[in-house]
Structure formats: structure tokens, C-alpha cells
Design a protein around this motif. Structure first.
Motif, PDB file in Angstrom:
ATOM      1  N   UNK A   6       0.832  -1.206   0.000  1.00  0.00           N
ATOM      2  CA  UNK A   6       0.000   0.000   0.000  1.00  0.00           C
ATOM      3  C   UNK A   6       0.867   1.256   0.000  1.00  0.00           C
ATOM      4  N   UNK A   7       1.961   1.200   0.739  1.00  0.00           N
ATOM      5  CA  UNK A   7       2.864   2.349   0.801  1.00  0.00           C
ATOM      6  C   UNK A   7       3.489   2.644  -0.564  1.00  0.00           C
ATOM      7  N   UNK A   8       3.909   1.591  -1.268  1.00  0.00           N
ATOM      8  CA  UNK A   8       4.503   1.769  -2.603  1.00  0.00           C
ATOM      9  C   UNK A   8       3.483   2.333  -3.577  1.00  0.00           C
ATOM     10  N   UNK A   9       2.250   1.805  -3.507  1.00  0.00           N
ATOM     11  CA  UNK A   9       1.171   2.276  -4.403  1.00  0.00           C
ATOM     12  C   UNK A   9       0.874   3.751  -4.168  1.00  0.00           C
ATOM     13  N   UNK A  10       0.882   4.141  -2.876  1.00  0.00           N
ATOM     14  CA  UNK A  10       0.620   5.550  -2.539  1.00  0.00           C
ATOM     15  C   UNK A  10       1.737   6.440  -3.071  1.00  0.00           C
ATOM     16  N   UNK A  11       2.969   5.961  -2.984  1.00  0.00           N
ATOM     17  CA  UNK A  11       4.119   6.737  -3.468  1.00  0.00           C
ATOM     18  C   UNK A  11       4.062   6.924  -4.989  1.00  0.00           C
ATOM     19  N   UNK A  12       3.722   5.845  -5.702  1.00  0.00           N
ATOM     20  CA  UNK A  12       3.625   5.905  -7.168  1.00  0.00           C
ATOM     21  C   UNK A  12       2.534   6.866  -7.601  1.00  0.00           C
ATOM     22  N   UNK A  13       1.394   6.816  -6.878  1.00  0.00           N
ATOM     23  CA  UNK A  13       0.286   7.719  -7.211  1.00  0.00           C
ATOM     24  C   UNK A  13       0.695   9.166  -7.006  1.00  0.00           C
ATOM     25  N   UNK A  14       1.441   9.407  -5.895  1.00  0.00           N
ATOM     26  CA  UNK A  14       1.885  10.763  -5.606  1.00  0.00           C
ATOM     27  C   UNK A  14       2.854  11.259  -6.681  1.00  0.00           C
ATOM     28  N   UNK A  15       3.774  10.371  -7.091  1.00  0.00           N
ATOM     29  CA  UNK A  15       4.731  10.754  -8.143  1.00  0.00           C
ATOM     30  C   UNK A  15       4.031  11.039  -9.469  1.00  0.00           C
ATOM     31  N   UNK A  16       3.015  10.241  -9.800  1.00  0.00           N
ATOM     32  CA  UNK A  16       2.264  10.463 -11.044  1.00  0.00           C
ATOM     33  C   UNK A  16       1.560  11.796 -11.004  1.00  0.00           C
ATOM     34  N   UNK A  17       1.004  12.123  -9.833  1.00  0.00           N
ATOM     35  CA  UNK A  17       0.321  13.400  -9.701  1.00  0.00           C
ATOM     36  C   UNK A  17       1.290  14.566  -9.887  1.00  0.00           C
ATOM     37  N   UNK A  18       2.477  14.421  -9.293  1.00  0.00           N
ATOM     38  CA  UNK A  18       3.505  15.455  -9.440  1.00  0.00           C
ATOM     39  C   UNK A  18       3.927  15.583 -10.898  1.00  0.00           C
ATOM     40  N   UNK A  19       4.063  14.423 -11.566  1.00  0.00           N
ATOM     41  CA  UNK A  19       4.459  14.412 -12.973  1.00  0.00           C
ATOM     42  C   UNK A  19       3.423  15.136 -13.844  1.00  0.00           C
ATOM     43  N   UNK A  20       2.161  14.830 -13.629  1.00  0.00           N
ATOM     44  CA  UNK A  20       1.095  15.481 -14.398  1.00  0.00           C
ATOM     45  C   UNK A  20       1.042  16.975 -14.106  1.00  0.00           C
ATOM     46  N   UNK A  21       1.300  17.320 -12.862  1.00  0.00           N
ATOM     47  CA  UNK A  21       1.281  18.729 -12.478  1.00  0.00           C
ATOM     48  C   UNK A  21       2.390  19.507 -13.185  1.00  0.00           C
ATOM     49  N   UNK A  22       3.588  18.881 -13.213  1.00  0.00           N
ATOM     50  CA  UNK A  22       4.719  19.541 -13.885  1.00  0.00           C
ATOM     51  C   UNK A  22       4.443  19.706 -15.370  1.00  0.00           C
ATOM     52  N   UNK A  23       3.874  18.690 -16.015  1.00  0.00           N
ATOM     53  CA  UNK A  23       3.535  18.758 -17.429  1.00  0.00           C
ATOM     54  C   UNK A  23       2.532  19.870 -17.690  1.00  0.00           C
ATOM     55  N   UNK A  24       1.524  19.970 -16.839  1.00  0.00           N
ATOM     56  CA  UNK A  24       0.506  21.007 -17.005  1.00  0.00           C
ATOM     57  C   UNK A  24       1.123  22.393 -16.876  1.00  0.00           C
ATOM     58  N   UNK A  25       2.051  22.542 -15.917  1.00  0.00           N
ATOM     59  CA  UNK A  25       2.715  23.838 -15.740  1.00  0.00           C
ATOM     60  C   UNK A  25       3.544  24.191 -16.967  1.00  0.00           C
ATOM     61  N   UNK A  26       4.267  23.203 -17.480  1.00  0.00           N
ATOM     62  CA  UNK A  26       5.102  23.445 -18.661  1.00  0.00           C
ATOM     63  C   UNK A  26       4.251  23.821 -19.876  1.00  0.00           C
ATOM     64  N   UNK A  27       3.124  23.116 -20.049  1.00  0.00           N
ATOM     65  CA  UNK A  27       2.240  23.428 -21.177  1.00  0.00           C
ATOM     66  C   UNK A  27       1.675  24.826 -21.046  1.00  0.00           C
ATOM     67  N   UNK A  28       1.272  25.183 -19.830  1.00  0.00           N
ATOM     68  CA  UNK A  28       0.739  26.529 -19.590  1.00  0.00           C
ATOM     69  C   UNK A  28       1.797  27.580 -19.858  1.00  0.00           C
ATOM     70  N   UNK A  29       3.051  27.290 -19.484  1.00  0.00           N
ATOM     71  CA  UNK A  29       4.139  28.230 -19.713  1.00  0.00           C
ATOM     72  C   UNK A  29       4.388  28.430 -21.210  1.00  0.00           C
ATOM     73  N   UNK A  30       4.356  27.310 -21.948  1.00  0.00           N
ATOM     74  CA  UNK A  30       4.562  27.387 -23.401  1.00  0.00           C
ATOM     75  C   UNK A  30       3.451  28.206 -24.055  1.00  0.00           C
ATOM     76  N   UNK A  31       2.207  27.951 -23.673  1.00  0.00           N
ATOM     77  CA  UNK A  31       1.081  28.706 -24.221  1.00  0.00           C
ATOM     78  C   UNK A  31       1.221  30.184 -23.898  1.00  0.00           C
ATOM     79  N   UNK A  32       1.639  30.482 -22.684  1.00  0.00           N
ATOM     80  CA  UNK A  32       1.810  31.876 -22.272  1.00  0.00           C
ATOM     81  C   UNK A  32       2.878  32.568 -23.120  1.00  0.00           C
TER      82      UNK A  32
END
Length: 291
Positions: A6-32
Motif C-alpha cells: 500500500x505504501x509503494x502504491x501511494x508513493x507511485x500515485x503521488x509521483x504520477x500526480x507530481x508528474x502530471x502537475x509539472x507537465x501542465x505547468x510546462x504546457x501553460x508556460x509554453x502557451x503563455x
């Protein structure tokens, strides 16, 4: 073990969320950068009308050509001193005239000069002498008669300018609806005559009688399918005795064979071959056989 999974699954989910967040920020920056910054850049470059006028007034364009002292660089023009014969005199030196079409050596001929003098005293001189402007005089008719005799023809027609001869002779015979088989190497005067005729032009490869016969056969097949239409269509062949562009001599014997075989009228421009080719200087072809 279950808690570790369960701990590993929670860590992977957290990393995926961070990854998606970074991608969204980068896309927003490019659009800007591509949209908003571009608009800001455009807005900063906008000038008032006064500013534009000031910039235009201050602008000094570069010269298209360098500054030159034309008085010093004025080139002394060179000109031919004397007659435009086989050889010409320029600044006291003799040069071979490679640009002349005086193949027969008429320029400078003493006999012609004497006749020309007598003719000038009798008829006067002008900037030009086309019969359409000044009318027909006896020398026109005399020359036509002598040319017809020389060429073994019944009659000859005299033009005042060589270019106009073939350019007007073609449309005088050919019309819209006719077909003309023309060599691709014909000169500019012939090309203008072909245009003026408004006929259908079938181009064959230069001096290629096989290509010409191929086109004649195609036309023959069309005529057999529609004899009524074929009876109203006239067919012409246009070549040069001695080609102005290439100095090639036309394959006259084969052309005449095709002429009689496929019942085609033939035009041969003898502007350069007249007086040059043939045993008697009559060119490649006796004109009475043209049609």
C-alpha cells in the motif's frame, strides 16, 4: 507485506500526480510564451504616426549602385566606320563581322551600288518602302518577274521585309480548324505565323521524320473516322530549308515523300538557304512544288 504494498502504491500515485502537475505547468508556460508574450511584444512595437514620420525622415536608404564619377568613367562608344560587309573597320582596325546575314555578299557589290544610285535618282529615298504604304511601282513588278523566272515559278510575290513574308504567308493559307505539322526548331517569324493562323499546331521533334510520320498517321486515323470533317480540314507542314537556329539542313527528300503519301501541303522557309544551297543557288527546293 500488505502495508508495504500500500505504501509503494501511494508513493507511485503521488509521483504520477507530481508528474502530471509539472507537465501542465510546462504546457501553460509554453502557451503563455507563444500567445501572451507575443501580444505584449507586438503592443510594445506599436508606433504613433508622429514616430513613424520621424523614423521615415531620419532614414537614409543605401544607394542601389555605388557613387561614380560618370564624367571620368564615360565610355567612348565604338562604331563601325564604313560598310557592314564581311569585314568591318572599328577604330582603324579590321574585324570579321560574325553577326551579319549578308551571306551572298550583296553589301558592297559595285554592280548593285551603281544600280542603287540610278534608282535613288529616279525614285528618291525614304525610311521604308512597303507597297501597302507607298503603292506598287514598276521595279516591284520587274523584280517579281525576275525572281519567278529564276525559281522556275509562274509568279512570285515580293515583300519588303523578310520577317513579314513567312509570318503572313502561313495565316494567308491556313485558318482555324486546319492542322499544321511544324518542326520544333523553326524560327521566331514562323512561330508568329503559326499563332496568327489560329490552326491546330502539331509539333514534331527537330528534323525527325519518324516523329512527323507518327503524327501524320494519327491525323490519318482521325480523318478515316470522320470523312466529312476531314474534307474541310487542310493539312500543312512547316519547315526550314536551312534552320536559322541550328544551321541544320532539312531532310527534304523524306519530307516530300511524306507530303505526297499523306497529302499535306508544305511550307519551306528558304530565308537562309536561298542562294546558298542547291546547284543553282535556288535553295533546297523549287517553290512551284510547294503545294
Amino acid at each position: 507485506m500488505e502495508s508495504v504494498g500500500n505504501s509503494i502504491s501511494t508513493t507511485v500515485t503521488a509521483l504520477s500526480s507530481v508528474h502530471y502537475f509539472i507537465e501542465a505547468v510546462l504546457i501553460a508556460l509554453v502557451v503563455y510564451l507563444f500567445v501572451f508574450r507575443k501580444k505584449e511584444k507586438r503592443s510594445t512595437l506599436k508606433l504613433t504616426e508622429e514616430q513613424k514620420e520621424e523614423l521615415i525622415a531620419e532614414w537614409t536608404p543605401d544607394p542601389l549602385v555605388p557613387e561614380l564619377d560618370y564624367q571620368e568613367l564615360a565610355r567612348k562608344p565604338k562604331y563601325v566606320d564604313g560598310k557592314m560587309g564581311k569585314y568591318v573597320q572599328i577604330e582603324g582596325k579590321e574585324y570579321l563581322n560574325a553577326g551579319t546575314t549578308n551571306f551572298l555578299g550583296f553589301v558592297g557589290d559595285s554592280r548593285i551600288e551603281e544600280i542603287a544610285k540610278k534608282t535613288i535618282f529616279k525614285y528618291g529615298v525614304g525610311s521604308c518602302g512597303p507597297r501597302g504604304f507607298y503603292g506598287t511601282v514598276d521595279v516591284h513588278l520587274d523584280l517579281e518577274k525576275e525572281l519567278a523566272q529564276f525559281l522556275n515559278c509562274e509568279e512570285a510575290v515580293l515583300y519588303s521585309y523578310g520577317f513579314a513574308t513567312i509570318a503572313s504567308a502561313i495565316p494567308a493559307y491556313a485558318k482555324r480548324g486546319d492542322v499544321i505539322f511544324a518542326d520544333k526548331g523553326v524560327n521566331f517569324a514562323i512561330q508568329k505565323g503559326l499563332q496568327a493562323s489560329r490552326s491546330r499546331i502539331e509539333w514534331f521533334e527537330h528534323n525527325d521524320t519518324e516523329d512527323l510520320e507518327r503524327l501524320l498517321k494519327i491525323q490519318e486515323e482521325k480523318d478515316l473516322k470522320d470523312p466529312k470533317k476531314a474534307s474541310k480540314v487542310r493539312r500543312f507542314m512547316v519547315v526550314e530549308g536551312l534552320y536559322a537556329k541550328t544551321a541544320d539542313i532539312c531532310p527534304l527528300k523524306r519530307l516530300l515523300e511524306l507530303k505526297w503519301k499523306y497529302k499535306v501541303r508544305i511550307f519551306i522557309d528558304e530565308s537562309f538557304s536561298f542562294g546558298v544551297l542547291g546547284k543553282t543557288g535556288r535553295g533546297k527546293f523549287l517553290f512551284k512544288f510547294v503545294f
